[in-house]
Scaffold this active site. Structure first.
Site, PDB file in Angstrom:
ATOM      1  N   SER A  40     -18.805   8.309  -3.398  1.00  0.00           N
ATOM      2  CA  SER A  40     -17.348   8.300  -3.576  1.00  0.00           C
ATOM      3  C   SER A  40     -16.683   9.612  -3.172  1.00  0.00           C
ATOM      4  O   SER A  40     -15.481   9.637  -2.942  1.00  0.00           O
ATOM      5  CB  SER A  40     -17.002   7.992  -5.026  1.00  0.00           C
ATOM      6  OG  SER A  40     -17.634   8.921  -5.890  1.00  0.00           O
ATOM      7  N   ASP A 337     -10.276  11.522 -12.250  1.00  0.00           N
ATOM      8  CA  ASP A 337     -10.644  10.537 -13.271  1.00  0.00           C
ATOM      9  C   ASP A 337     -11.977  10.956 -13.892  1.00  0.00           C
ATOM     10  O   ASP A 337     -12.424  12.085 -13.698  1.00  0.00           O
ATOM     11  CB  ASP A 337     -10.645   9.100 -12.703  1.00  0.00           C
ATOM     12  CG  ASP A 337     -11.764   8.859 -11.704  1.00  0.00           C
ATOM     13  OD1 ASP A 337     -12.700   9.679 -11.607  1.00  0.00           O
ATOM     14  OD2 ASP A 337     -11.716   7.818 -11.003  1.00  0.00           O
ATOM     15  N   HIS A 340     -14.395  11.880 -10.808  1.00  0.00           N
ATOM     16  CA  HIS A 340     -13.936  12.347  -9.489  1.00  0.00           C
ATOM     17  C   HIS A 340     -12.909  13.462  -9.594  1.00  0.00           C
ATOM     18  O   HIS A 340     -12.326  13.664 -10.653  1.00  0.00           O
ATOM     19  CB  HIS A 340     -13.369  11.167  -8.704  1.00  0.00           C
ATOM     20  CG  HIS A 340     -14.337  10.017  -8.591  1.00  0.00           C
ATOM     21  ND1 HIS A 340     -14.265   8.906  -9.405  1.00  0.00           N
ATOM     22  CD2 HIS A 340     -15.424   9.858  -7.808  1.00  0.00           C
ATOM     23  CE1 HIS A 340     -15.263   8.083  -9.109  1.00  0.00           C
ATOM     24  NE2 HIS A 340     -15.987   8.636  -8.144  1.00  0.00           N
TER      25      HIS A 340
END
Ligand SMILES: *[C@@H]1O[C@H](CO)[C@@H](O)[C@H](O)[C@H]1NC(C)=O
Ligand SMILES: *[C@@H]1O[C@H](CO)[C@@H](O)[C@H](O)[C@H]1NC(C)=O
Ligand SMILES: *[C@@H]1O[C@H](CO)[C@@H](O)[C@H](O)[C@H]1NC(C)=O
Ligand SMILES: *[C@@H]1O[C@H](CO)[C@@H](O)[C@H](O)[C@H]1NC(C)=O
Ligand SMILES: *[C@@H]1O[C@H](CO)[C@@H](O)[C@H](O)[C@H]1NC(C)=O
Length: 366
Positions: A40, A337, A340
């Site tokens: 990610s 978040d 991340h």
């Protein structure tokens, strides 16, 4: 009447353009191409096109709100490290491999800039979040497909030329080490930590060597930060009341040690292999220890989520827990978040990677 005049023009255009497309001459790229692999930290939206769940997707608000003004699938409020590297290299943002529009463009071979294969949740191990992500081995399969297509289009020599000047960027490992804690699985318990790390590094090595075999020469890697201090891992064991999960950070440390050994070894064994290793851990640790030095005013808590440190993974309200809060100014936060980082962090890191110190990524693009 009108049609009879239009048609010849159209034909002239076609007869002009077709030989150019047929010959498939690659226009000299302004900059080396960029191939991007991993998780990610680099995924620009490949997971929008696979059968997965919202746990591994970010194609809803408020993801993307700071820069794109719409959710692209990136796990941030804006751009990612890989996006900023592309900008530094004067390339367009490298689009997701699975995006259909991009597939068409690549077939025309106009201005070839590379491909992004990264997938949120992916690890070097096939078992990591199996069934919900494009694991590194599958990313390699897609890369091979891309190489075969390139060779067919512009010839083996021309394709190899693109591959040998291209930069291959990797962000991998985080999910291999955090998934056992999130799933409460016994994978790691059944073997020693160092055996598990060897497996991750072993599988990464296979992928790097395969890319090398096809002509890849320039490789960029990130090491791992203290994973146990991600807001989402601080809350895995409620009894610790938000302390960092030491075991996860220890795994990351072992991984970093092995990566430090692996890369010089590859350089020694593979003729022409060049690498750049970014100390992601140190950069992150500095920012977390002294946020204000880097323009942040919150170094531990996530901007988007809920619960202790906003560590419950609910940003956007489309996952298991629907409640979430959103901070007013993401650029003041380190964590976007539960797992991340914010665009501001990614930008600072990409700037450091690009030009800080004698060993930097810029060199790869000159
Ligand atoms: C997607 O995954 C779900 C759950 O694993 C499964 O039931 C469904 O058949 C899958 N759909 C496709 C198109 O593969
Ligand atoms: C490969 O590149 C050369 C020059 O760079 C060009 O003349 C040739 O047509 C290309 N081959 C193909 C199959 O496009
Ligand atoms: C995780 O697994 C262990 C034993 O395997 C069990 O004791 C524990 O309650 C589980 N924790 C959670 C959060 O499911
Ligand atoms: C790669 O990972 C698999 C598990 O997915 C493991 O069985 C295998 O030994 C690993 N390969 C290497 C070379 O470490
Ligand atoms: C990151 O760097 C800090 C400071 O140098 C160190 O204490 C920590 O062990 C490192 N963590 C990892 C995962 O390498």
């Amino acid at each position: 009447m009108a049609a009879s005049k239009v048609v010849p023009f159209f034909l002239i255009f076609i007869s002009f353009a077709l030989p150019l497309i047929r010959a498939g001459k690659p226009p000299k790229p302004a900059s080396p191409a960029l191939f991007i692999f991993g998780d990610s930290l680099f995924d620009p939206g490949n997971n929008n096109y696979i059968n997965t769940t919202t746990l591994d997707q970010a194609n809803f608000r408020p993801y993307g709100e700071t820069y794109f003004d719409y959710p692209t699938g990136r796990f941030s409020d804006g751009r990612l490290i890989s996006d900023f590297i592309a900008e530094h290299a004067k390339l367009p943002l490298i689009p997701p491999y699975l995006e259909p529009r991009n597939k068409l463009l690549r077939q025309l071979m106009i201005n070839y800039h590379g491909v992004n294969f990264a997938s949120a949740g992916a690890g070097a191990l096939t078992e990591t979040f199996h069934g919900s992500v494009i694991d590194l081995k599958t990313q390699l399969k897609f890369y091979k497909r891309e190489v075969a297509r390139l060779s067919k289009k512009i010839g083996h020599a021309n394709a190899t030329n693109i591959l040998s000047t291209a930069v291959n960027l990797f962000s991998i490992g985080t999910n291999d080490y955090i998934s056992p804690f999130l799933l409460n699985s016994s994978v790691i318990q059944s073997q020693s930590h160092s055996q598990y790390v060897q497996m991750v590094i072993g599988n990464l090595t296979i992928v790097v060597k395969e890319i090398y075999r096809r002509g890849g020469r320039k490789f960029g890697f990130l090491n791992l930060g203290n994973l146990g201090c991600l807001p989402g891992l601080r809350i895995v064991k409620p009894e610790t009341q938000g302390e960092c999960l030491v075991e996860a950070s220890v795994l990351a440390q072992l991984h970093n040690n092995e990566l430090n050994k692996l890369l010089p070894k590859l350089e020694h064994n593979l003729h022409g292999f060049k690498y750049f290793l970014y100390d992601f851990n140190q950069s992150l640790a500095r920012k977390i220890t002294q946020p204000s030095l880097y323009g942040f005013n919150e170094g531990k808590k996530a901007c988007c989520g809920i619960g202790l440190f906003n560590g419950i993974y609910s940003c956007g309200g489309k996952r298991i827990v629907k409640d979430f809060v959103l901070c007013e100014n993401p650029s003041k936060f380190i964590f976007w978040d539960s797992y991340h980082f914010t665009e501001n962090v990614y930008k600072q890191m990409a700037d450091e990677m690009w030009s800080r110190g004698p060993n930097n990524l810029k060199k790869f693009f000159q």
